[in-house]
Design an enzyme around this catalytic site. Structure first.
Site, PDB file in Angstrom:
ATOM      1  N   THR B 153       0.708  -1.076   0.109  1.00 45.41           N
ATOM      2  CA  THR B 153       0.009   0.005   0.117  1.00 45.41           C
ATOM      3  C   THR B 153       0.992   1.295  -0.095  1.00 45.41           C
ATOM      4  O   THR B 153       1.434   1.642  -0.866  1.00 45.41           O
ATOM      5  CB  THR B 153      -0.903   0.180   1.167  1.00 45.41           C
ATOM      6  OG1 THR B 153      -0.257  -0.213   2.499  1.00 45.41           O
ATOM      7  CG2 THR B 153      -2.061  -1.125   1.118  1.00 45.41           C
ATOM      8  N   THR B 191       0.798  -3.859  12.163  1.00 46.19           N
ATOM      9  CA  THR B 191      -0.048  -3.829  11.112  1.00 46.19           C
ATOM     10  C   THR B 191       0.219  -4.196   9.852  1.00 46.19           C
ATOM     11  O   THR B 191       1.052  -3.381   9.238  1.00 46.19           O
ATOM     12  CB  THR B 191      -0.793  -2.627  11.157  1.00 46.19           C
ATOM     13  OG1 THR B 191      -1.126  -2.346  12.281  1.00 46.19           O
ATOM     14  CG2 THR B 191      -1.720  -2.617   9.944  1.00 46.19           C
ATOM     15  N   GLU B 276       5.840   5.215   7.830  1.00 45.74           N
ATOM     16  CA  GLU B 276       5.517   6.400   6.968  1.00 45.74           C
ATOM     17  C   GLU B 276       6.351   7.340   7.169  1.00 45.74           C
ATOM     18  O   GLU B 276       6.556   8.246   8.133  1.00 45.74           O
ATOM     19  CB  GLU B 276       4.162   6.442   7.031  1.00 45.74           C
ATOM     20  CG  GLU B 276       3.138   5.241   6.418  1.00 45.74           C
ATOM     21  CD  GLU B 276       1.939   5.291   6.625  1.00 45.74           C
ATOM     22  OE1 GLU B 276       1.186   4.710   5.627  1.00 45.74           O
ATOM     23  OE2 GLU B 276       1.316   5.783   7.269  1.00 45.74           O
ATOM     24  N   ASN B 397      -0.506  10.526   5.779  1.00 40.88           N
ATOM     25  CA  ASN B 397      -1.527  10.178   6.633  1.00 40.88           C
ATOM     26  C   ASN B 397      -2.722  11.356   6.398  1.00 40.88           C
ATOM     27  O   ASN B 397      -3.790  11.262   6.868  1.00 40.88           O
ATOM     28  CB  ASN B 397      -1.257   9.955   7.806  1.00 40.88           C
ATOM     29  CG  ASN B 397      -0.765   8.616   8.012  1.00 40.88           C
ATOM     30  OD1 ASN B 397      -1.367   7.794   7.610  1.00 40.88           O
ATOM     31  ND2 ASN B 397       0.553   8.336   8.284  1.00 40.88           N
TER      32      ASN B 397
END
Lengths: 402, 402
Positions: B153, B191, B276, B397
């Site tokens: 992703t 995750t 990220e 985000n």
């Protein structure tokens, strides 16, 4: 925060108090960094609340252990140095400041509280502040503005309020507070300093009970970054100079408590609005069958960096709220939660439902965004206010250096 | 992560497996978003681990409830849509995908696991993926590269590794894994999705025990943002195609377990490095007298946005580490903690100590920064790897939208 009708903004500060401030060189830019607030009246009563970190700053230890918290007369506060994680040497420095201020004011050492905020881990130059005690005492004035400046660190908004409170029995008292806080703000106490003054005449027990209740509903209910500080301190002083007596458990006490509650909630919200780099405020309300569950979910949503960045970006990604709910209650799947954002219902019975995307987009772009979460059961509720997470938070905290 | 000497990078993938991938339109940019891995051998054994969120995604529920987790033959995975918080409709879509893949491969439904990652709260277009099952089955190949692409992703680093493991008894087996994860990464499971293949011949019990141990030391020990996901899935398949049998509780099994451990730790670290927007990796090691206390402190440090922004900014502000320690252990003051950063001791007995600032400045500017924290007592230790928090995390985000 709605203000009760018997409470109004006031031009006048509470009677019986004086403030002073100066620059002792703790802030590299030479700004005001030491402030003193003093009640002129013998018989002043007080109350205090502190954070419960395992790493308590020296000023918190000194104030808790060496003061009569129910009968304080003065608070000496500094920014630019938290005097935390400084061991016995830090305690000695805080005590030296306390003693110098007591001597300069001619009051007992146990009547002087100390509070610090700023960088953790650097020893407070107590000698330097102690040397300023005489000047601080000599320059006390009837204006709290400089004092409020002196306790600021990364704050960008002013955080002081002055109120007049009209009591049911007809008396009028003044209530004011000076507060700081923008980062390292979280639960079980926001990371902040707040000094509250009133000229009401009260029992120390009343001050303690009302302050405790108001703190639980204000500084305990906000989160900028989920980070519990080492230095949180709230101190309230009641000088009695108005000569208006507030009888314990009377209508007057209830009315005064409402005013104090409105005052501290307004300041707590201002901390959230001033959350380092914050653009908008999130408000999460969780309802369900167990107090522990609703609390955990509210904290998880308020402290989720994914929710906070979505709030910053006006992102209607409600899935991140669902993620935080699930993370807060591990092992509970399938969980029949419902979520509404800004009044737009987006999930029910644990699953997304159709909604008008335009309405949600408008809701998440507002200055304050309300997240309502329903868990199974009823009777428990938790509410929290929180900041978003944006570039400025990173800039401030990646560049705010020891 | 040091690699044991009996483990080497391999050009060859484990025997008995085939992979395929295609673009089903789940990712708006038309990139690969559905992948299939299949063991060609009947008698393949397997094991799986999932997150324990209260909001479990439909593919997790379907795989847990409808599969024989000890005898899986295939995994169908998609990115671009997490199929989480989608209720009964989501479960029906996941089941539809599972059934279509089983039919296309000619295996039982209970032999096909499903996994999804992507946006939470949007129903998976299962019909569309099911319609691709035939093409996925027809294009299976001996290369896992496209499959690894299809599960990504926001990942920017590749996360697949291929190893050759030389066992003490002389056998050589292959071990490979394809993994994804960059945000919503945290405790009690990162995750992420990870699919592990080996051509070793093993008992299902061995696979389960070794996978469980390796996951606890890898994906359970990392945090990008402290956010538990709804979709975490790790599945390991052992085809037996090497014809090398690994006896339970033998030296061979221990040696294989070490290789699996090294593999998953390397991939877990790659997730952290790919956190990220991450610029550097933090590694926190906490030692002390109680397992719960050292765990809590390690999590608090790894998840603190103040520590993470300091890590990003190469800020030597160790006071934020002290703050996180104290916040993790409320009510424990005075706490006699010690802190060393990159080998430079900065605090002892709960207070800062003199140190060479140049050495600390160099330590915090390294690619990996080690935080060692000692609490009172001994015998317990917790280690975590975590990402820093920078502008890119906010950008990704705040702009990654439903």
């Amino acid at each position: 925060v709605p203000c009760p009708t018997h409470v109004a903004a006031s031009e006048e500060l509470p009677a019986g108090f004086r403030w002073s401030a100066l620059a002792a060189g703790l802030k590299p830019d030479g700004a005001l960094d030491v402030g003193l607030v003093v009640s002129e009246r013998a018989g002043t009563v007080s109350a205090a609340r502190f954070c419960n970190s395992g790493v308590l700053a020296a000023p918190v230890v000194v104030t808790r252990e060496r003061c009569n918290l129910a009968a304080l007369r003065a608070v000496i506060a500094n920014s630019g140095n938290a005097n935390a994680a400084t061991g016995e040497a830090g305690i000695a420095q805080a005590a030296r400041v306390q003693e110098a201020v007591a001597a300069a004011l001619g009051v007992a050492v146990r009547e002087v509280a100390v509070a610090s905020t700023g960088v953790i881990g650097a020893l407070l130059p107590g000698e330097r502040i102690a040397a300023c005690a005489g000047e601080l005492a000599a320059t006390l004035e009837g204006d709290a503005g400089n004092f409020a400046q002196a306790i600021r660190t990364t704050d960008s908004l002013e955080k002081h309020l002055e109120l007049a409170v009209t009591l049911p029995a007809g008396g009028i008292v003044r209530l004011a507070a000076q507060c700081k806080g923008a980062g390292m703000i979280s639960p079980r106490f926001a990371t902040m300093l707040c000094f509250v003054e009133t000229d009401a005449s009260m029992a120390a027990e009343s001050v303690d009970a009302l302050l405790g209740a108001a703190v639980r509903r204000s500084f305990d209910r906000i989160s900028v970054d989920g980070q519990l500080s080492t230095n949180d301190t709230v101190i309230m002083l009641a000088s009695g100079a108005s000569e208006v007596w507030i009888e314990p458990e009377s209508d007057d006490e209830r009315a005064f408590g409402e005013a104090l509650d409105a005052l501290l909630r307004a300041l707590a919200l201002r901390i959230v609005a001033d959350g380092e780099g914050a653009r908008r405020i999130g408000r999460v309300v969780v309802r369900g069958g167990g107090q522990e569950a609703v609390e955990r979910v509210a904290r998880a949503v308020a402290d989720s960096p994914l929710v906070k960045t979505a709030l910053y970006g006006s992102d209607p990604n409600w899935g991140r709220v669902a993620q935080a709910v699930g993370a807060a209650l591990p092992g509970s799947a399938p969980l029949a939660f419902a979520i509404a954002i800004g009044g737009v219902a987006v999930a029910r019975a644990g699953a997304g439902i159709p909604f008008e995307t335009g309405a949600l987009a408008a809701a998440v772009a507002a200055d304050e965004v309300l997240y309502e979460i329903d868990l199974p059961g009823e009777g428990a509720e938790a509410e929290l206010f929180f900041s978003d997470l944006g570039y400025e938070y990173v800039r401030i905290n990646a560049e705010y250096t020891t």
